[in-house]
Design a protein around this motif. Structure first.
Motif, PDB file in Angstrom:
ATOM      1  N   MET A   1       0.853  -1.198   0.000  1.00  0.00           N
ATOM      2  CA  MET A   1       0.000   0.000   0.000  1.00  0.00           C
ATOM      3  C   MET A   1       0.883   1.240   0.000  1.00  0.00           C
ATOM      4  O   MET A   1       1.228   1.779   1.052  1.00  0.00           O
ATOM      5  CB  MET A   1      -0.921   0.003   1.234  1.00  0.00           C
ATOM      6  N   PRO A   2       1.278   1.722  -1.177  1.00  0.00           N
ATOM      7  CA  PRO A   2       2.150   2.901  -1.233  1.00  0.00           C
ATOM      8  C   PRO A   2       1.431   4.169  -0.804  1.00  0.00           C
ATOM      9  O   PRO A   2       0.200   4.294  -0.921  1.00  0.00           O
ATOM     10  CB  PRO A   2       2.535   2.964  -2.712  1.00  0.00           C
ATOM     11  N   ILE A   3       2.220   5.158  -0.324  1.00  0.00           N
ATOM     12  CA  ILE A   3       1.709   6.469   0.025  1.00  0.00           C
ATOM     13  C   ILE A   3       2.615   7.507  -0.624  1.00  0.00           C
ATOM     14  O   ILE A   3       3.837   7.366  -0.626  1.00  0.00           O
ATOM     15  CB  ILE A   3       1.650   6.656   1.562  1.00  0.00           C
ATOM     16  N   SER A   4       2.000   8.534  -1.202  1.00  0.00           N
ATOM     17  CA  SER A   4       2.762   9.563  -1.905  1.00  0.00           C
ATOM     18  C   SER A   4       2.166  10.941  -1.630  1.00  0.00           C
ATOM     19  O   SER A   4       0.958  11.130  -1.804  1.00  0.00           O
ATOM     20  CB  SER A   4       2.761   9.289  -3.405  1.00  0.00           C
ATOM     21  N   PRO A   5       2.980  11.888  -1.170  1.00  0.00           N
ATOM     22  CA  PRO A   5       4.379  11.709  -0.781  1.00  0.00           C
ATOM     23  C   PRO A   5       4.473  10.951   0.531  1.00  0.00           C
ATOM     24  O   PRO A   5       3.486  10.867   1.270  1.00  0.00           O
ATOM     25  CB  PRO A   5       4.873  13.145  -0.621  1.00  0.00           C
ATOM     26  N   ASN A   6       5.658  10.433   0.829  1.00  0.00           N
ATOM     27  CA  ASN A   6       5.819   9.666   2.065  1.00  0.00           C
ATOM     28  C   ASN A   6       6.499  10.484   3.157  1.00  0.00           C
ATOM     29  O   ASN A   6       6.972   9.951   4.138  1.00  0.00           O
ATOM     30  CB  ASN A   6       6.607   8.381   1.821  1.00  0.00           C
ATOM     31  N   GLN A   7       6.526  11.813   2.965  1.00  0.00           N
ATOM     32  CA  GLN A   7       7.058  12.700   3.996  1.00  0.00           C
ATOM     33  C   GLN A   7       6.339  14.036   3.925  1.00  0.00           C
ATOM     34  O   GLN A   7       5.793  14.411   2.893  1.00  0.00           O
ATOM     35  CB  GLN A   7       8.562  12.889   3.833  1.00  0.00           C
ATOM     36  N   GLY A   8       6.330  14.732   5.053  1.00  0.00           N
ATOM     37  CA  GLY A   8       5.647  16.018   5.096  1.00  0.00           C
ATOM     38  C   GLY A   8       5.975  16.782   6.355  1.00  0.00           C
ATOM     39  O   GLY A   8       6.720  16.315   7.224  1.00  0.00           O
ATOM     40  N   SER A   9       5.401  17.952   6.468  1.00  0.00           N
ATOM     41  CA  SER A   9       5.704  18.865   7.564  1.00  0.00           C
ATOM     42  C   SER A   9       5.259  18.330   8.913  1.00  0.00           C
ATOM     43  O   SER A   9       4.208  17.688   9.038  1.00  0.00           O
ATOM     44  CB  SER A   9       5.012  20.204   7.310  1.00  0.00           C
TER      45      SER A   9
ATOM     46  N   GLY B   1      -3.929   1.098  -3.011  1.00  0.00           N
ATOM     47  CA  GLY B   1      -3.946  -0.280  -2.540  1.00  0.00           C
ATOM     48  C   GLY B   1      -5.117  -1.036  -3.153  1.00  0.00           C
ATOM     49  O   GLY B   1      -5.532  -0.747  -4.283  1.00  0.00           O
ATOM     50  N   THR B   2      -5.682  -1.926  -2.396  1.00  0.00           N
ATOM     51  CA  THR B   2      -6.841  -2.701  -2.857  1.00  0.00           C
ATOM     52  C   THR B   2      -7.893  -2.729  -1.759  1.00  0.00           C
ATOM     53  O   THR B   2      -7.583  -2.534  -0.573  1.00  0.00           O
ATOM     54  CB  THR B   2      -6.447  -4.152  -3.209  1.00  0.00           C
ATOM     55  N   GLN B   3      -9.121  -2.955  -2.165  1.00  0.00           N
ATOM     56  CA  GLN B   3     -10.244  -3.074  -1.213  1.00  0.00           C
ATOM     57  C   GLN B   3     -10.359  -1.836  -0.318  1.00  0.00           C
ATOM     58  O   GLN B   3     -10.575  -1.935   0.891  1.00  0.00           O
ATOM     59  CB  GLN B   3     -10.075  -4.340  -0.340  1.00  0.00           C
ATOM     60  N   LEU B   4     -10.209  -0.642  -0.931  1.00  0.00           N
ATOM     61  CA  LEU B   4     -10.260   0.585  -0.130  1.00  0.00           C
ATOM     62  C   LEU B   4     -11.640   1.236  -0.122  1.00  0.00           C
ATOM     63  O   LEU B   4     -11.832   2.277   0.514  1.00  0.00           O
ATOM     64  CB  LEU B   4      -9.230   1.600  -0.656  1.00  0.00           C
ATOM     65  N   SER B   5     -12.602   0.627  -0.791  1.00  0.00           N
ATOM     66  CA  SER B   5     -13.958   1.190  -0.793  1.00  0.00           C
ATOM     67  C   SER B   5     -14.509   1.259   0.623  1.00  0.00           C
ATOM     68  O   SER B   5     -14.258   0.382   1.454  1.00  0.00           O
ATOM     69  CB  SER B   5     -14.888   0.326  -1.661  1.00  0.00           C
ATOM     70  N   GLY B   6     -15.253   2.311   0.893  1.00  0.00           N
ATOM     71  CA  GLY B   6     -15.884   2.461   2.191  1.00  0.00           C
ATOM     72  C   GLY B   6     -14.911   2.833   3.292  1.00  0.00           C
ATOM     73  O   GLY B   6     -15.189   2.577   4.483  1.00  0.00           O
TER      74      GLY B   6
ATOM     75  N   SER C   1     -11.451   5.907  -5.190  1.00  0.00           N
ATOM     76  CA  SER C   1     -11.829   4.694  -5.919  1.00  0.00           C
ATOM     77  C   SER C   1     -11.532   3.487  -5.025  1.00  0.00           C
ATOM     78  O   SER C   1     -10.969   3.645  -3.925  1.00  0.00           O
ATOM     79  CB  SER C   1     -11.033   4.591  -7.226  1.00  0.00           C
ATOM     80  N   PRO C   2     -11.863   2.271  -5.459  1.00  0.00           N
ATOM     81  CA  PRO C   2     -11.537   1.086  -4.651  1.00  0.00           C
ATOM     82  C   PRO C   2     -10.031   0.898  -4.446  1.00  0.00           C
ATOM     83  O   PRO C   2      -9.625   0.117  -3.586  1.00  0.00           O
ATOM     84  CB  PRO C   2     -12.127  -0.066  -5.462  1.00  0.00           C
ATOM     85  N   THR C   3      -9.230   1.635  -5.228  1.00  0.00           N
ATOM     86  CA  THR C   3      -7.765   1.469  -5.106  1.00  0.00           C
ATOM     87  C   THR C   3      -7.054   2.750  -4.672  1.00  0.00           C
ATOM     88  O   THR C   3      -5.820   2.783  -4.629  1.00  0.00           O
ATOM     89  CB  THR C   3      -7.164   1.017  -6.447  1.00  0.00           C
ATOM     90  N   GLU C   4      -7.821   3.783  -4.342  1.00  0.00           N
ATOM     91  CA  GLU C   4      -7.159   5.052  -4.007  1.00  0.00           C
ATOM     92  C   GLU C   4      -7.935   5.853  -2.978  1.00  0.00           C
ATOM     93  O   GLU C   4      -9.154   5.992  -3.054  1.00  0.00           O
ATOM     94  CB  GLU C   4      -6.972   5.896  -5.274  1.00  0.00           C
ATOM     95  N   VAL C   5      -7.187   6.369  -1.983  1.00  0.00           N
ATOM     96  CA  VAL C   5      -7.736   7.234  -0.953  1.00  0.00           C
ATOM     97  C   VAL C   5      -6.814   8.438  -0.807  1.00  0.00           C
ATOM     98  O   VAL C   5      -5.582   8.303  -0.859  1.00  0.00           O
ATOM     99  CB  VAL C   5      -7.847   6.496   0.402  1.00  0.00           C
TER     100      VAL C   5
ATOM    101  N   VAL D   1      -5.204   2.433   6.871  1.00  0.00           N
ATOM    102  CA  VAL D   1      -6.528   2.734   6.326  1.00  0.00           C
ATOM    103  C   VAL D   1      -7.519   1.744   6.935  1.00  0.00           C
ATOM    104  O   VAL D   1      -7.272   0.534   6.954  1.00  0.00           O
ATOM    105  CB  VAL D   1      -6.538   2.609   4.790  1.00  0.00           C
ATOM    106  N   THR D   2      -8.629   2.298   7.423  1.00  0.00           N
ATOM    107  CA  THR D   2      -9.665   1.450   8.022  1.00  0.00           C
ATOM    108  C   THR D   2     -10.910   1.446   7.142  1.00  0.00           C
ATOM    109  O   THR D   2     -11.382   2.509   6.714  1.00  0.00           O
ATOM    110  CB  THR D   2     -10.028   1.955   9.426  1.00  0.00           C
ATOM    111  N   THR D   3     -11.402   0.251   6.841  1.00  0.00           N
ATOM    112  CA  THR D   3     -12.635   0.073   6.071  1.00  0.00           C
ATOM    113  C   THR D   3     -13.544  -0.865   6.862  1.00  0.00           C
ATOM    114  O   THR D   3     -13.131  -1.400   7.908  1.00  0.00           O
ATOM    115  CB  THR D   3     -12.335  -0.547   4.685  1.00  0.00           C
ATOM    116  N   PRO D   4     -14.759  -1.092   6.391  1.00  0.00           N
ATOM    117  CA  PRO D   4     -15.628  -2.063   7.087  1.00  0.00           C
ATOM    118  C   PRO D   4     -14.990  -3.447   7.185  1.00  0.00           C
ATOM    119  O   PRO D   4     -15.375  -4.253   8.043  1.00  0.00           O
ATOM    120  CB  PRO D   4     -16.888  -2.096   6.220  1.00  0.00           C
ATOM    121  N   GLY D   5     -14.014  -3.728   6.342  1.00  0.00           N
ATOM    122  CA  GLY D   5     -13.378  -5.037   6.373  1.00  0.00           C
ATOM    123  C   GLY D   5     -12.217  -5.135   7.336  1.00  0.00           C
ATOM    124  O   GLY D   5     -11.644  -6.216   7.530  1.00  0.00           O
ATOM    125  N   GLY D   6     -11.837  -4.008   7.958  1.00  0.00           N
ATOM    126  CA  GLY D   6     -10.733  -4.035   8.915  1.00  0.00           C
ATOM    127  C   GLY D   6      -9.741  -2.917   8.665  1.00  0.00           C
ATOM    128  O   GLY D   6     -10.035  -1.931   7.971  1.00  0.00           O
TER     129      GLY D   6
END
Length: 247
Positions: A1-9, A20-25, A43-47, A62-67
């Motif tokens: 599950m990549p995150i971009s950018p991976n750094q910040g203030s 990632g996958t299964q990100l709906s909800g 989308s189901p693959t992006e938050v 990331v938390t969804t109804p599936g965990g």
């Protein structure tokens, strides 16, 4: 599950995209134990989300109804601190390489000279170099942007190339010692005056006037060159050395 950018203030406010996958909800995104704001299920693959304040390295989940997902690292970066800039000025045409020293510079992405931007080269966390863009004559603020934020407080002064219009008087003895007033433009930062290639002592009177004392020289017309922080101007054959009488 990549995150971009991976750094910040450390102050938060960094917009990140998590794929990632299964990100709906998606119901929550956490940076460590802190909830992110502005969570949008694209989308189901992006938050997307906005990071909260924090420090060091934290796991993003990331938390969804599936965990709740496995964590991916996000690094908090402090705002940059600038200590020195060298040189502190240069030509309005730009092109001068400028070195900035400070701390927290390793993630620098932009250096602004007033309203004009330039891409830096990171040397280390404490130093970067950048080629100054063109700018109008006068001082401008210098702002460094990093993953940790922005910092300003340094100044860079753009200087126009000098011009020489007249010399008064335009002649004198070969023995030197003639006080000459040089009229022109952009003379405030004059750092050299030469007569026929020989340096002359000088005093800046104003941005349009410099007083110089001629060094000894051979009889005939010589070039007068005035140099400042931006460049130089040559007044061809502008001063004539006159030989004294002989018996």
């Amino acid at each position: 599950m990549p995150i971009s950018p991976n750094q910040g203030s450390t102050g938060g406010g960094t917009a990140v995209t998590i794929t990632g996958t299964q990100l709906s909800g998606t119901t929550a995104v956490r940076f460590g134990n802190k909830l992110a704001t502005g969570v949008t299920n694209v989308s189901p693959t992006e938050v997307t989300a906005v990071s909260p304040s924090g420090s060091g390295s934290v796991g993003v989940t990331v938390t969804t109804p599936g965990g709740t997902s496995n964590p991916v690292p996000f690094y908090y970066v402090g705002a940059p601190f600038k200590q020195t800039i060298s040189p502190t000025g240069g030509s309005t045409a730009g092109g001068d390489t400028v070195t900035i020293n400070g701390t927290g510079l390793s993630s620098a992405t932009n250096v602004a000279f007033g309203a004009n931007n330039a891409a830096p080269t990171v040397v280390s966390d404490s130093q970067l170099t950048v080629v100054a863009p063109a700018g109008a004559a006068g001082p401008v603020g210098v702002t460094v942007t990093t993953a940790g934020g922005v910092n300003n407080g340094l100044s860079y002064t753009y200087v126009a190339d000098p011009t020489v219009t007249t010399l008064t008087p335009a002649s004198g003895p070969t023995s030197g010692g003639t006080a000459v007033t040089i009229a022109g433009t952009s003379l405030t930062t004059t750092d050299s005056v030469t007569f026929g290639g020989t340096p002359a002592p000088f005093t800046v009177l104003s941005d349009t006037s410099v007083s110089a004392v001629t060094p000894p020289g051979a009889a005939g017309a010589v070039d007068v060159v005035v140099t400042n922080d931006a460049g130089s101007d040559t007044a061809t054959g502008a001063f004539t050395y006159i030989a004294g009488p002989g018996i």
